[in-house]
Motif scaffolding. Sequence first.
Motif, PDB file in Angstrom:
ATOM      1  N   LEU A   1       0.822  -1.216   0.000  1.00 19.77           N
ATOM      2  CA  LEU A   1       0.000   0.000   0.000  1.00 19.77           C
ATOM      3  C   LEU A   1       0.859   1.271   0.000  1.00 19.77           C
ATOM      4  CD1 LEU A   1      -2.798  -0.950   2.551  1.00 19.77           C
ATOM      5  CD2 LEU A   1      -2.914  -1.011   0.049  1.00 19.77           C
ATOM      6  N   GLY A   2       2.148   1.118   0.296  1.00 19.69           N
ATOM      7  CA  GLY A   2       3.046   2.267   0.333  1.00 19.69           C
ATOM      8  C   GLY A   2       2.817   3.166   1.541  1.00 19.69           C
ATOM      9  N   VAL A   3       2.305   2.586   2.632  1.00 18.44           N
ATOM     10  CA  VAL A   3       2.038   3.335   3.864  1.00 18.44           C
ATOM     11  C   VAL A   3       2.630   2.539   5.023  1.00 18.44           C
ATOM     12  CG1 VAL A   3       0.236   4.271   5.371  1.00 18.44           C
ATOM     13  CG2 VAL A   3      -0.120   4.220   2.900  1.00 18.44           C
ATOM     14  N   HIS A   4       3.413   3.220   5.889  1.00 13.85           N
ATOM     15  CA  HIS A   4       4.092   2.504   6.978  1.00 13.85           C
ATOM     16  C   HIS A   4       3.117   1.690   7.828  1.00 13.85           C
ATOM     17  CE1 HIS A   4       5.955   1.438  10.711  1.00 13.85           C
ATOM     18  NE2 HIS A   4       5.255   2.345  11.361  1.00 13.85           N
ATOM     19  N   ASP A   5       2.104   2.309   8.385  1.00  9.48           N
ATOM     20  CA  ASP A   5       1.158   1.600   9.238  1.00  9.48           C
ATOM     21  C   ASP A   5      -0.242   2.105   8.920  1.00  9.48           C
ATOM     22  OD1 ASP A   5      -0.177   0.158  11.169  1.00  9.48           O
ATOM     23  OD2 ASP A   5       0.887   1.004  12.876  1.00  9.48           O
ATOM     24  N   HIS A   6      -0.767   1.622   7.815  1.00 10.97           N
ATOM     25  CA  HIS A   6      -2.104   2.035   7.367  1.00 10.97           C
ATOM     26  C   HIS A   6      -3.108   1.731   8.483  1.00 10.97           C
ATOM     27  CE1 HIS A   6      -5.873   2.078   5.190  1.00 10.97           C
ATOM     28  NE2 HIS A   6      -5.251   2.738   4.217  1.00 10.97           N
ATOM     29  N   PRO A   7      -4.010   2.661   8.804  1.00  9.45           N
ATOM     30  CA  PRO A   7      -4.978   2.434   9.889  1.00  9.45           C
ATOM     31  C   PRO A   7      -5.853   1.197   9.681  1.00  9.45           C
ATOM     32  CG  PRO A   7      -5.142   4.700   9.062  1.00  9.45           C
ATOM     33  CD  PRO A   7      -4.161   3.975   8.185  1.00  9.45           C
ATOM     34  N   GLY A   8      -6.040   0.787   8.438  1.00 10.14           N
ATOM     35  CA  GLY A   8      -6.864  -0.384   8.152  1.00 10.14           C
ATOM     36  C   GLY A   8      -6.185  -1.702   8.459  1.00 10.14           C
ATOM     37  N   ILE A   9      -4.880  -1.688   8.644  1.00  9.00           N
ATOM     38  CA  ILE A   9      -4.156  -2.906   9.017  1.00  9.00           C
ATOM     39  C   ILE A   9      -4.441  -3.151  10.489  1.00  9.00           C
ATOM     40  CG2 ILE A   9      -1.895  -3.975   9.294  1.00  9.00           C
ATOM     41  CD1 ILE A   9      -0.937  -2.316   6.888  1.00  9.00           C
ATOM     42  N   VAL A  10      -5.258  -4.172  10.761  1.00 14.75           N
ATOM     43  CA  VAL A  10      -5.711  -4.416  12.132  1.00 14.75           C
ATOM     44  C   VAL A  10      -5.399  -5.820  12.646  1.00 14.75           C
ATOM     45  CG1 VAL A  10      -7.507  -2.638  12.037  1.00 14.75           C
ATOM     46  CG2 VAL A  10      -8.065  -4.984  11.367  1.00 14.75           C
TER      47      VAL A  10
END
Length: 158
Positions: free
Chosen positions: A74-83
């Motif tokens: 996703l190219g995001v360090h810690d996407h909020p959707g990663i749960v």
Amino acid sequence: MKPDAISILKNPIHCLAFGLGSGLAPKAPGTFGTLAAVPLFLLLSSLSLSEYLYVVVFTSVIGIYLCGKTARDLGVHDHPGIVWDEFVGFWITMIAIPVTWWSVLLGFALFRLFDIWKPWPIKWVDQHVDGGFGIMFDDVLAGLLALGCMHLFIQFMS
């Protein structure tokens, strides 16, 4: 980056990292991820303590890969959707806790409190440790703090 829900759900790695879709909630995905972990916890609670610990360790290690790969994709360090980390953090919170409606509610509340508040060392880990390990480890620590509180509460109540 807002991920496409269909592509998240079609990719087994991303689907697991997004908590079987619970991380796609438009608001408070971490809370929805933790809520989604509760029914799975109730299933896991029938295991022996050693089996439960094995599952927690296994899902923690697998989570490093799942969360790291999804974050990179996703190219995001810690996407909020990663749960997935919330799943594991809640399961850690509930290690060797008698299963009652109040223990699940208290465990949920304590885990969310520590995960959101991020007292030291959770905040330091969140800010300084990258990759899948960093995504998982701050929630592991939040789960351990909540677990300690749960056991203290049980000890004082008995």
